[in-house]
Scaffold this motif. Sequence first.
Motif, mmCIF file in Angstrom:
data_model
loop_
_atom_site.group_PDB
_atom_site.id
_atom_site.type_symbol
_atom_site.label_atom_id
_atom_site.label_comp_id
_atom_site.label_asym_id
_atom_site.label_seq_id
_atom_site.Cartn_x
_atom_site.Cartn_y
_atom_site.Cartn_z
ATOM 1 N N LEU A 144 0.827 -1.204 0.000
ATOM 2 C CA LEU A 144 0.000 0.000 0.000
ATOM 3 C C LEU A 144 0.863 1.257 0.000
ATOM 4 O O LEU A 144 0.577 2.229 -0.715
ATOM 5 N N ASP A 183 0.654 3.907 -3.093
ATOM 6 C CA ASP A 183 0.148 5.246 -2.811
ATOM 7 C C ASP A 183 1.233 6.304 -2.998
ATOM 8 O O ASP A 183 0.940 7.425 -3.416
ATOM 9 N N ALA A 193 -4.423 5.895 2.137
ATOM 10 C CA ALA A 193 -4.122 5.830 0.709
ATOM 11 C C ALA A 193 -5.129 6.657 -0.096
ATOM 12 O O ALA A 193 -6.335 6.555 0.120
ATOM 13 N N LYS A 221 -8.959 2.956 -5.542
ATOM 14 C CA LYS A 221 -8.971 1.593 -5.008
ATOM 15 C C LYS A 221 -10.230 0.878 -5.494
ATOM 16 O O LYS A 221 -11.336 1.413 -5.365
ATOM 17 N N LEU A 263 1.127 8.439 2.711
ATOM 18 C CA LEU A 263 1.942 7.321 3.190
ATOM 19 C C LEU A 263 3.425 7.484 2.874
ATOM 20 O O LEU A 263 4.223 6.601 3.185
#
Length: 509
Positions: free
Chosen positions: A342, A346, A386, A390, A502
């Motif tokens: 992730l 991201d 994030a 998605k 992130l």
Amino acid sequence: MTTDHEIRHAERRAHALAMGGERKLAARAAKGELNARERVARLFDADSFRETGLFATSNIDADQHVTPADGKVTGTGLITGRRAGVIAYDFTVKGASSGAVSNKKMGHLKDLTARSGMPLVYLAESTGVRMPDVMGGTGLGNADDRTRFLRRRTNPWVSAAFGYSFGSAAWHTVSSDFAVMRKGAIMAVSSPGLVGRATGQQVDGQELGGWKLHSEVTGFADAVADTDEEAIDLVRRFLSYLPSHNDEAPPIAPVPEGSADRGAQLHDIVPDERTKVYDVRKVIEVIADLGSVFPVKERYGKSLVTALCRINGQSVGVIANNPMFKGGAIDAAACAKATSFLVLCDSYNIPLVFLVDQPGFLIGVDGERSGIVGKVINWMNALSLATVPKVTVMMRKNYGQGYVNMGGAWTADATAAWWTAEVSFMDPRSAVGVVHGIDAAADPELYERRLAEMAKESTGYDVARVYGVQDVIDPADTREFILGALEDNALNRTGGVGEHHLSNWPTSY
């Protein structure tokens, strides 16, 4: 007529390019290992390397003539037409140990690539810090490491570890967005010899920090290669999925003919029965463009697959449960693997696709001792932070907190369920035992009645009825659903660039 300046310049240049000398270079060649300059040549497009620091040497007078380029080959070049930087450790020069000048060279490349917006590749192989340069209070007192290993993920870092990788070679490898280890490589804080002297025990290098340990146990190695050449080719391929820096979208690739014509194969790959296993990697291959799937951490946390691929030419990150391993149950390693992926996607504007078929998180004493509770919530926190698009596709079973972590409960921007999906807080068969304290053997008729009660309203259509998913689809239409969802949720206003919440996530786990 050749001038004295030209002669002396040519001599100095030849000395620097000779690295650690003919004998050491021949020994490497005999073992089938590339030297630092050969690795750089393999990494970059032909004739594109521009070196910086060729005439650098150690600042210690006694080492001036025996440290060509001070053991680090640095510069920039083109990787499939895009500029990137490189720091290649030259093991033939004092074991590629790091001194003040080589650290200065490395710091310059880190700063240059971050400012210019280009990837940085570490070709790592080193005995660690150069002693006795750093011994004593003056050695450490002169250090300034405030930002030496700071990772803001503004530009990709990629590492390949070849042989001994101690000290900064290890630090840079675990700090990178992608790390490949060549078989036989050893990455650790300190060498087996030093560990043995410190502990009084003989330590095997592979057991201490070998490629198997880091690809299967720690997860630090994202891929494993048989040769130097294969490792460098993996680096080049990985970078093809990423943008040069975090303020641009990933590159678009041509779509191989026939990529969109294979959806019906999913009916044969995935059995309707939830208890029958299959390999989800075959599902990913069908959904993705032909030949585009690039696994990440394939040997680690095997009940979860993380892979980069392309769908209609666009880079996409896939997180998929794999019933082939532990029935798809999510363990602590899989949680850490998901979180790391992730962060990668991201940070570099790569949309995420979740393919869901999981019975929940792996429970029990071993799971709790591995810290799975914290790893579950780390994953959940990363998912919430994030900002790339998605998309979730629920294929078969989807239970408990895993439902949330795998992109359910509106943690994804678009969701669909196959008509085979089964969604509930718990596997209904387990729930019968928990709630009623009975099993099939004790009272089959009562068990079946209670099971029917627990299993009611658990189909994909039931989830759709309360708008928990936006559609129920034929498995054959999965690729089309994903493409449409990515179009609807594209970051058009920002040119495909996310918010990068992130990007400061810790570099290892």
